[in-house]
Design a protein around this motif. Structure first.
Motif, PDB file in Angstrom:
ATOM      1  N   GLU A   1       0.826  -1.208   0.000  1.00 46.97           N
ATOM      2  CA  GLU A   1       0.000   0.000   0.000  1.00 46.97           C
ATOM      3  C   GLU A   1       0.864   1.263   0.000  1.00 46.97           C
ATOM      4  O   GLU A   1       0.530   2.256  -0.659  1.00 46.97           O
ATOM      5  N   LEU A   2       2.004   1.214   0.701  1.00 52.89           N
ATOM      6  CA  LEU A   2       2.928   2.346   0.673  1.00 52.89           C
ATOM      7  C   LEU A   2       3.472   2.555  -0.735  1.00 52.89           C
ATOM      8  O   LEU A   2       3.546   3.692  -1.218  1.00 52.89           O
ATOM      9  N   LEU A   3       3.837   1.474  -1.399  1.00 49.83           N
ATOM     10  CA  LEU A   3       4.347   1.586  -2.767  1.00 49.83           C
ATOM     11  C   LEU A   3       3.320   2.249  -3.677  1.00 49.83           C
ATOM     12  O   LEU A   3       3.659   3.115  -4.497  1.00 49.83           O
ATOM     13  N   LEU A   4       2.057   1.857  -3.525  1.00 46.14           N
ATOM     14  CA  LEU A   4       1.014   2.470  -4.347  1.00 46.14           C
ATOM     15  C   LEU A   4       0.826   3.947  -4.018  1.00 46.14           C
ATOM     16  O   LEU A   4       0.593   4.760  -4.929  1.00 46.14           O
ATOM     17  N   ASP A   5       0.935   4.307  -2.752  1.00 48.15           N
ATOM     18  CA  ASP A   5       0.834   5.722  -2.372  1.00 48.15           C
ATOM     19  C   ASP A   5       1.970   6.528  -3.004  1.00 48.15           C
ATOM     20  O   ASP A   5       1.753   7.622  -3.552  1.00 48.15           O
ATOM     21  N   VAL A   6       3.187   5.981  -2.919  1.00 45.18           N
ATOM     22  CA  VAL A   6       4.349   6.665  -3.495  1.00 45.18           C
ATOM     23  C   VAL A   6       4.197   6.779  -5.009  1.00 45.18           C
ATOM     24  O   VAL A   6       4.464   7.827  -5.607  1.00 45.18           O
ATOM     25  N   HIS A   7       3.727   5.700  -5.626  1.00 46.62           N
ATOM     26  CA  HIS A   7       3.550   5.714  -7.085  1.00 46.62           C
ATOM     27  C   HIS A   7       2.521   6.766  -7.496  1.00 46.62           C
ATOM     28  O   HIS A   7       2.705   7.475  -8.498  1.00 46.62           O
ATOM     29  N   ALA A   8       1.443   6.882  -6.742  1.00 41.90           N
ATOM     30  CA  ALA A   8       0.404   7.859  -7.079  1.00 41.90           C
ATOM     31  C   ALA A   8       0.943   9.287  -7.020  1.00 41.90           C
ATOM     32  O   ALA A   8       0.506  10.151  -7.789  1.00 41.90           O
ATOM     33  N   ARG A   9       1.927   9.532  -6.156  1.00 42.32           N
ATOM     34  CA  ARG A   9       2.473  10.883  -6.023  1.00 42.32           C
ATOM     35  C   ARG A   9       3.572  11.168  -7.043  1.00 42.32           C
ATOM     36  O   ARG A   9       3.638  12.267  -7.596  1.00 42.32           O
ATOM     37  N   LEU A  10       4.436  10.185  -7.289  1.00 39.26           N
ATOM     38  CA  LEU A  10       5.632  10.427  -8.111  1.00 39.26           C
ATOM     39  C   LEU A  10       5.530   9.868  -9.516  1.00 39.26           C
ATOM     40  O   LEU A  10       6.288  10.281 -10.400  1.00 39.26           O
ATOM     41  N   ARG A  11       4.665   8.883  -9.723  1.00 42.18           N
ATOM     42  CA  ARG A  11       4.370   8.316 -11.046  1.00 42.18           C
ATOM     43  C   ARG A  11       5.579   7.753 -11.795  1.00 42.18           C
ATOM     44  O   ARG A  11       5.719   7.950 -13.006  1.00 42.18           O
ATOM     45  N   PRO A  12       6.468   7.006 -11.152  1.00 41.28           N
ATOM     46  CA  PRO A  12       7.493   6.317 -11.934  1.00 41.28           C
ATOM     47  C   PRO A  12       6.879   5.130 -12.659  1.00 41.28           C
ATOM     48  O   PRO A  12       5.814   4.617 -12.277  1.00 41.28           O
ATOM     49  N   ALA A  13       7.526   4.679 -13.721  1.00 38.44           N
ATOM     50  CA  ALA A  13       7.199   3.374 -14.291  1.00 38.44           C
ATOM     51  C   ALA A  13       7.803   2.323 -13.369  1.00 38.44           C
ATOM     52  O   ALA A  13       8.933   2.472 -12.895  1.00 38.44           O
ATOM     53  N   VAL A  14       7.051   1.270 -13.091  1.00 38.01           N
ATOM     54  CA  VAL A  14       7.485   0.254 -12.125  1.00 38.01           C
ATOM     55  C   VAL A  14       7.404  -1.128 -12.759  1.00 38.01           C
ATOM     56  O   VAL A  14       6.396  -1.472 -13.390  1.00 38.01           O
ATOM     57  N   LEU A  15       8.460  -1.905 -12.591  1.00 36.05           N
ATOM     58  CA  LEU A  15       8.394  -3.338 -12.870  1.00 36.05           C
ATOM     59  C   LEU A  15       8.717  -4.064 -11.579  1.00 36.05           C
ATOM     60  O   LEU A  15       9.737  -3.798 -10.944  1.00 36.05           O
ATOM     61  N   ILE A  16       7.818  -4.970 -11.172  1.00 33.46           N
ATOM     62  CA  ILE A  16       8.032  -5.743  -9.952  1.00 33.46           C
ATOM     63  C   ILE A  16       8.010  -7.227 -10.285  1.00 33.46           C
ATOM     64  O   ILE A  16       7.083  -7.722 -10.935  1.00 33.46           O
ATOM     65  N   VAL A  17       9.046  -7.922  -9.853  1.00 38.27           N
ATOM     66  CA  VAL A  17       9.132  -9.375  -9.962  1.00 38.27           C
ATOM     67  C   VAL A  17       8.587  -9.954  -8.665  1.00 38.27           C
ATOM     68  O   VAL A  17       8.983  -9.539  -7.570  1.00 38.27           O
ATOM     69  N   THR A  18       7.670 -10.920  -8.774  1.00 40.03           N
ATOM     70  CA  THR A  18       7.070 -11.503  -7.581  1.00 40.03           C
ATOM     71  C   THR A  18       6.659 -12.945  -7.845  1.00 40.03           C
ATOM     72  O   THR A  18       6.340 -13.325  -8.971  1.00 40.03           O
ATOM     73  N   HIS A  19       6.681 -13.755  -6.758  1.00 45.18           N
ATOM     74  CA  HIS A  19       6.129 -15.111  -6.814  1.00 45.18           C
ATOM     75  C   HIS A  19       4.638 -15.119  -6.463  1.00 45.18           C
ATOM     76  O   HIS A  19       3.974 -16.149  -6.609  1.00 45.18           O
ATOM     77  N   ASP A  20       4.127 -13.987  -6.007  1.00 41.35           N
ATOM     78  CA  ASP A  20       2.811 -13.929  -5.380  1.00 41.35           C
ATOM     79  C   ASP A  20       1.775 -13.350  -6.340  1.00 41.35           C
ATOM     80  O   ASP A  20       1.765 -12.139  -6.598  1.00 41.35           O
ATOM     81  N   PRO A  21       0.866 -14.175  -6.878  1.00 41.34           N
ATOM     82  CA  PRO A  21      -0.158 -13.653  -7.791  1.00 41.34           C
ATOM     83  C   PRO A  21      -1.015 -12.565  -7.161  1.00 41.34           C
ATOM     84  O   PRO A  21      -1.395 -11.596  -7.832  1.00 41.34           O
ATOM     85  N   GLU A  22      -1.338 -12.709  -5.866  1.00 40.40           N
ATOM     86  CA  GLU A  22      -2.163 -11.703  -5.204  1.00 40.40           C
ATOM     87  C   GLU A  22      -1.459 -10.351  -5.167  1.00 40.40           C
ATOM     88  O   GLU A  22      -2.073  -9.305  -5.409  1.00 40.40           O
ATOM     89  N   GLU A  23      -0.165 -10.365  -4.863  1.00 33.41           N
ATOM     90  CA  GLU A  23       0.602  -9.122  -4.860  1.00 33.41           C
ATOM     91  C   GLU A  23       0.620  -8.498  -6.248  1.00 33.41           C
ATOM     92  O   GLU A  23       0.440  -7.279  -6.401  1.00 33.41           O
ATOM     93  N   ALA A  24       0.850  -9.327  -7.259  1.00 29.23           N
ATOM     94  CA  ALA A  24       0.889  -8.835  -8.635  1.00 29.23           C
ATOM     95  C   ALA A  24      -0.429  -8.167  -9.011  1.00 29.23           C
ATOM     96  O   ALA A  24      -0.446  -7.069  -9.595  1.00 29.23           O
ATOM     97  N   ILE A  25      -1.540  -8.799  -8.688  1.00 30.67           N
ATOM     98  CA  ILE A  25      -2.852  -8.260  -9.051  1.00 30.67           C
ATOM     99  C   ILE A  25      -3.126  -6.954  -8.321  1.00 30.67           C
ATOM    100  O   ILE A  25      -3.608  -5.980  -8.907  1.00 30.67           O
ATOM    101  N   PHE A  26      -2.797  -6.909  -7.025  1.00 32.62           N
ATOM    102  CA  PHE A  26      -3.104  -5.730  -6.227  1.00 32.62           C
ATOM    103  C   PHE A  26      -2.301  -4.513  -6.683  1.00 32.62           C
ATOM    104  O   PHE A  26      -2.800  -3.385  -6.672  1.00 32.62           O
ATOM    105  N   LEU A  27      -1.061  -4.738  -7.114  1.00 35.06           N
ATOM    106  CA  LEU A  27      -0.186  -3.620  -7.461  1.00 35.06           C
ATOM    107  C   LEU A  27      -0.295  -3.174  -8.908  1.00 35.06           C
ATOM    108  O   LEU A  27      -0.209  -1.981  -9.208  1.00 35.06           O
ATOM    109  N   ALA A  28      -0.461  -4.125  -9.828  1.00 38.37           N
ATOM    110  CA  ALA A  28      -0.117  -3.864 -11.227  1.00 38.37           C
ATOM    111  C   ALA A  28      -1.290  -3.389 -12.080  1.00 38.37           C
ATOM    112  O   ALA A  28      -2.457  -3.636 -11.789  1.00 38.37           O
ATOM    113  N   ASP A  29      -0.916  -2.706 -13.163  1.00 40.20           N
ATOM    114  CA  ASP A  29      -1.839  -2.443 -14.262  1.00 40.20           C
ATOM    115  C   ASP A  29      -1.876  -3.630 -15.221  1.00 40.20           C
ATOM    116  O   ASP A  29      -2.869  -3.829 -15.934  1.00 40.20           O
ATOM    117  N   ARG A  30      -0.782  -4.408 -15.205  1.00 38.21           N
ATOM    118  CA  ARG A  30      -0.642  -5.519 -16.146  1.00 38.21           C
ATOM    119  C   ARG A  30       0.275  -6.552 -15.513  1.00 38.21           C
ATOM    120  O   ARG A  30       1.309  -6.210 -14.939  1.00 38.21           O
TER     121      ARG A  30
END
Length: 266
Positions: A176-205
Motif C-alpha cells: 500500500e505504501l508503494l502504491l501511495d508513493v507511485h500515485a504521487r511520483l508516477r514512476p514506471a514500475v516493474l516488480i518481480v514476484t512469486h505472489d499472484p495476489e501481490e501482482a494483481i493488487f499492485l499492477a496495471d498488467r
C-alpha cells in the motif's frame, strides 16, 4: 522516447550466460513499459524473472536483441533505473537520513539533499532519520531503501521481490505504501514476484513467464480502479484474475517438470 512512447523496452531479447550460449535463460522477450505504468512479472521459480529485471537494470547484457531506455540502448546500470532487491543495500554505519542522501551527496546535489526530510516523511521514517539500519525492523529498512532510490527522481523503479521476507501484515502495508508513493511520483514500475495476489493488487498488467528458455506466455490486464484499497484484495474481480493466473502458473510449472523428466536417463 521510443515510437510507442515506452520508457523502457525489451526487443527480441535472449540471454545465456557467457560460455553457455546453447542454454538460453530467456528467449525472444518483448516488453514495453509505459511512463507511470506498473507491470508485474510472475512465473515459476528459476524461470528467469530476475534475469529479465537484471537485463532491464543493465546488470546483464543481452546475448541478442536490445534493451532500450527512452529509445537509447541500456549498456550499464544507471540512477534513472533504480533497483530494490529482497535484501536492503543500506550502509550499516550510516543513519537512515545519510543512507537515503548517499546518492545526492556523492553528486553534490544540494537541491535533492534539501528534500531529504520530505522523502523520509513520504515513507513514514521521519522520526527514525537518526537511526542506524541495525536499529530498524526489516520492513523499516525496506522503507529506508525506498527513500534512498526515490530521492534520485528516476523515471523507472525495478523491484525484485522486495517484500518476500516480510510477514503478511507488513507486506501488505508495504504494498500500500508503494502504491501511495507511485500515485504521487508516477514512476514506471516493474516488480518481480512469486505472489499472484501481490501482482494483481499492485499492477496495471501482469506478465506470466513460461519455463526455461522462458518467454512471456500471456499478459493479463488488471482492471481494478485506482486508488487500490485493502477491501479490493478479496473482491470477486481479484479472485477471478487470481484463478486465471494460478492456472497459467500451474501449466508453466507442468511444462518445466516435463522438460526435466525428458532429461532423465530412460
Amino acid at each position: 522516447m521510443s515510437a510507442d512512447g515506452a520508457v523502457l523496452e525489451m526487443r527480441e531479447v535472449s540471454f545465456a550466460y557467457p560460455g553457455n550460449s546453447s542454454h538460453l535463460i530467456v528467449e525472444q522477450i518483448n516488453l514495453a513499459i509505459q511512463p507511470g505504468e506498473i507491470v508485474a512479472v510472475v512465473g515459476p521459480s528459476g524461470c528467469g524473472k530476475s534475469t529479465v529485471l537484471n537485463l532491464l537494470a543493465g546488470f546483464l547484457t543481452p546475448t541478442s536483441g536490445a534493451v532500450l531506455m527512452q529509445g537509447q540502448p541500456v549498456v550499464r546500470p544507471a540512477p534513472e533505473r533504480a533497483v530494490i532487491f529482497q535484501s536492503d543495500a543500506l550502509f550499516p554505519w550510516l543513519t537512515v537520513r545519510d543512507n537515503a542522501a548517499f546518492g545526492p551527496a556523492c553528486r553534490g546535489d544540494r537541491a535533492q539533499l534539501a528534500q531529504m526530510d520530505d522523502y523520509l516523511t513520504l515513507v513514514g521514517l521521519e522520526r527514525f532519520a537518526g537511526y542506524h539500519p541495525a536499529q530498524l525492523s526489516v520492513g523499516m529498512r525496506q522503507r529506508a531503501e525506498l527513500a534512498r532510490v526515490l530521492v534520485n527522481h528516476g523515471p523507472v523503479l525495478l523491484l525484485d521481490e522486495p517484500f518476500s521476507a516480510l510477514d503478511v501484515q507488513t507486506r501488505e502495508a508495504m504494498q500500500e505504501l508503494l502504491l501511495d508513493v507511485h500515485a504521487r511520483l508516477r514512476p514506471a514500475v516493474l516488480i518481480v514476484t512469486h505472489d499472484p495476489e501481490e501482482a494483481i493488487f499492485l499492477a496495471d498488467r501482469v506478465v506470466v513467464m513460461g519455463p526455461v528458455p522462458s518467454r512471456f506466455i500471456e499478459s493479463v490486464a488488471i482492471s481494478l480502479p485506482r486508488p487500490r484499497t485493502a477491501a479490493m484484495r478479496d473482491s470477486t474481480a481479484v479472485l477471478e484474475v487470481r484463478r486465471h493466473l494460478r492456472a497459467l502458473l500451474r501449466a508453466s510449472t507442468a511444462g518445466r517438470q516435463a522438460s526435466w523428466r525428458a532429461m532423465l536417463p530412460q
